[in-house]
Design a protein around this motif. Sequence first.
Motif, mmCIF file in Angstrom:
data_model
loop_
_atom_site.group_PDB
_atom_site.id
_atom_site.type_symbol
_atom_site.label_atom_id
_atom_site.label_comp_id
_atom_site.label_asym_id
_atom_site.label_seq_id
_atom_site.Cartn_x
_atom_site.Cartn_y
_atom_site.Cartn_z
ATOM 1 N N TYR A 18 -0.851 120.489 29.835
ATOM 2 C CA TYR A 18 -0.462 119.162 30.299
ATOM 3 C C TYR A 18 -0.664 118.973 31.799
ATOM 4 O O TYR A 18 -0.533 117.853 32.301
ATOM 5 N N TYR A 21 -3.120 116.317 33.092
ATOM 6 C CA TYR A 21 -2.650 115.014 32.620
ATOM 7 C C TYR A 21 -1.489 114.524 33.483
ATOM 8 O O TYR A 21 -1.472 113.377 33.957
ATOM 9 N N ILE A 73 -3.848 106.589 30.085
ATOM 10 C CA ILE A 73 -2.729 107.319 29.480
ATOM 11 C C ILE A 73 -2.816 107.261 27.960
ATOM 12 O O ILE A 73 -2.602 108.265 27.268
ATOM 13 N N SER A 76 -5.706 109.546 26.913
ATOM 14 C CA SER A 76 -5.337 110.955 27.057
ATOM 15 C C SER A 76 -4.317 111.358 26.003
ATOM 16 O O SER A 76 -4.373 112.460 25.446
ATOM 17 N N ASN A 77 -3.379 110.461 25.739
ATOM 18 C CA ASN A 77 -2.339 110.745 24.756
ATOM 19 C C ASN A 77 -2.933 110.994 23.374
ATOM 20 O O ASN A 77 -2.463 111.852 22.617
ATOM 21 N N SER A 78 -3.988 110.247 23.047
ATOM 22 C CA SER A 78 -4.633 110.436 21.748
ATOM 23 C C SER A 78 -5.257 111.823 21.629
ATOM 24 O O SER A 78 -5.258 112.428 20.551
ATOM 25 N N MET A 81 -2.394 114.240 20.941
ATOM 26 C CA MET A 81 -1.898 114.089 19.573
ATOM 27 C C MET A 81 -2.835 114.783 18.571
ATOM 28 O O MET A 81 -2.381 115.444 17.636
ATOM 29 N N ASN A 109 6.755 112.674 25.074
ATOM 30 C CA ASN A 109 5.884 111.868 25.923
ATOM 31 C C ASN A 109 6.691 111.096 26.967
ATOM 32 O O ASN A 109 6.281 110.963 28.123
ATOM 33 N N THR A 168 3.139 104.185 25.043
ATOM 34 C CA THR A 168 2.390 105.385 24.634
ATOM 35 C C THR A 168 3.280 106.360 23.861
ATOM 36 O O THR A 168 2.808 107.085 22.986
ATOM 37 N N SER A 169 4.570 106.383 24.178
ATOM 38 C CA SER A 169 5.502 107.229 23.419
ATOM 39 C C SER A 169 5.648 106.714 21.994
ATOM 40 O O SER A 169 5.720 107.504 21.040
ATOM 41 N N GLN A 171 3.352 105.250 20.464
ATOM 42 C CA GLN A 171 2.082 105.642 19.835
ATOM 43 C C GLN A 171 2.215 107.041 19.230
ATOM 44 O O GLN A 171 1.742 107.299 18.115
ATOM 45 N N GLY A 172 2.878 107.964 19.933
ATOM 46 C CA GLY A 172 3.110 109.299 19.415
ATOM 47 C C GLY A 172 4.067 109.297 18.230
ATOM 48 O O GLY A 172 3.902 110.062 17.265
#
Length: 636
Positions: A18, A21, A73, A76-78, A81, A109, A168-169, A171-172
Amino acid sequence: MTLFSLARKNIVRNLSQYFLYIASMIFSIIIYFTFVTLKYSDTIMEKTESSQNMQSLMSAAAVILVFFVAIFIAYSNSFFMKKRKKEVALYALLGVRDRQIGFMLFFENLLLGLVSLVVGIVLGFLCSKGFMTILIYLMGYDAIAPFTFSGSAALNTAIVFLLIFLVTSFQGYRLIYQFKLIDLFHASKKGEAVPRPSMGIAILGILLIGSGYWLALQDPFTSKVWEEIGFVMTVLIILTTVIVGTFLLFHSVTGFVLTLIKKNEKWLWKGLHIVTVSQLLYRIRGNARTLTVIAVLSATTVTAGGAVYGLYYNTNDQVLNADPNTFMYRQTDANLDSKVSAILPDAKYDEAIEALSVTFNAKELNDLDGSGQRIYTVIDEETYNRLAAIQGKEVLRVMDDHAVILDIGFDERFSPEYKGKTITTETNEAIIFQGYKTQTVLNAGTAGITVVVSRDTFQALQKAGETLTYRAIGMDKASVDISREISKEIPEEALFSSAPQDFQNSLESVGSLLFIGSFLGLVFLAATGSIIYFKVLTEAEEDKSQYNMLHKMGVSSMDMRKSIAMQVVVIFFVPLAAGLCHSAVALKAFSSLLMMDLAKPVMIWMMAYTVIYGLYYILTVASYNRIITRNNKTEG
């Protein structure tokens, strides 16, 4: 163990993954906080004469930054995941409910975001003095900025980034509901079909980029294509053809080249070339999207930054061209010279200029309105050559009844074709232009466009024009403060022009743009490098077993490092090369549009971008090698 504590332990365990990121997010928060702080800064408002414009610029930059960071973000988050799907599947297999897993990912996240936010605001405050000092310096002021903490800026930053992190959280959280358990277990094993390169698609990609370049290099003011299609539509066509062409370039052209390389068996079986080419060819379809994004981001960053730096780099030359004299004004009062002399320190030269203001009938010139009249300042060649000798310019020889016009704004696309054209006074004195120059010896802000004639012609024109006296002052060093003192003593009708003040005004506007462009460019560069870093390290995790097999077969660590370096260099520098080509064409068009030589500043900007980008390459290769080496030691 609570979900929150589990999320915290996961972050600590995967901190090395991480790190980049988090670093990119922190850097983005620092820059956003800095922009918002500068927007509310009393120091900037006191120093600059265009504080309102500065606030607008900072607000616009902050909006652009937020939009880009949100996309970065989410992107990157994808990646993270996808990397953790097997871990998520294991939790599900152990009986943890989907909702609980979703909340764990949500907290994880969000916790990353909160830590980044706090660290970013603290570091932003510590760096604010340095950033503000840089801005003040770029704007031409000599001052050290104080430490300032803006509660409004901190609150603004916290609200904006908390909203981004919440989205984005979420999204997770939704990830666990989008896949079946078996899909999650085999997510990392899902490869991409080896593409079948098409000669037709490869040619189409090259043609699309070529047509976009051709359109971009056309002069928008004189091109019939631009006129027929329209400005906005032409720009959209250029962007579309270049972006689509770039995608096809990476999707088919790169695949086609790699396929041709693979046919060279003599080279292919040296070292691990076969592994390198096969790996690149195997993933080229998935990488095409990422490489296109990187190329477009690089082109955008280099183009915007290069254009602004080019303007900043040429500021001094532009001011000197318009204001060859440090100060200049028209003498309107007998006591005016004595008032100015009382303020002035020792001058390099101080010249009284005899000139005429003449109204000409100039119907032969092609840039006129219906009146057909132009007012020019007229001086004789002796006056011109005297000033030219002081200013280091070439002398002029003007024939009787002829003239040379000094037009610093001359542009062959719009300006009259002076040579051979005749202008006449109201008393029917005719003058033929024998040529033109794009430099002047009188300040354009005071004298306007100047015409140089012979002494005899000057005397003949005196009955047709108003006699004027200008004072031109040259100094080795002159400050804006002196300029302001002088301007207080000079009436508006004297048309006072000051090179230091004009230079300061130019630096103020272009310097602020350079500051914003540079830091936005650094954020874009950090995000660009991070995206490739995540992509490559994800592939490194998938390649561990293959490199371990090579290790067991006796392949040396050196050969594996060379193979890794060659793979990563394609992922990094092929899109960089495409981006630099795109930006070179765009900047060529921009320099032609402004009639300005941007070659040197653009090269400096491109080199700086490439060096920083190269650091990401070195970091990525080192991380890739570390993953493979650690796995080989573990697996034996």
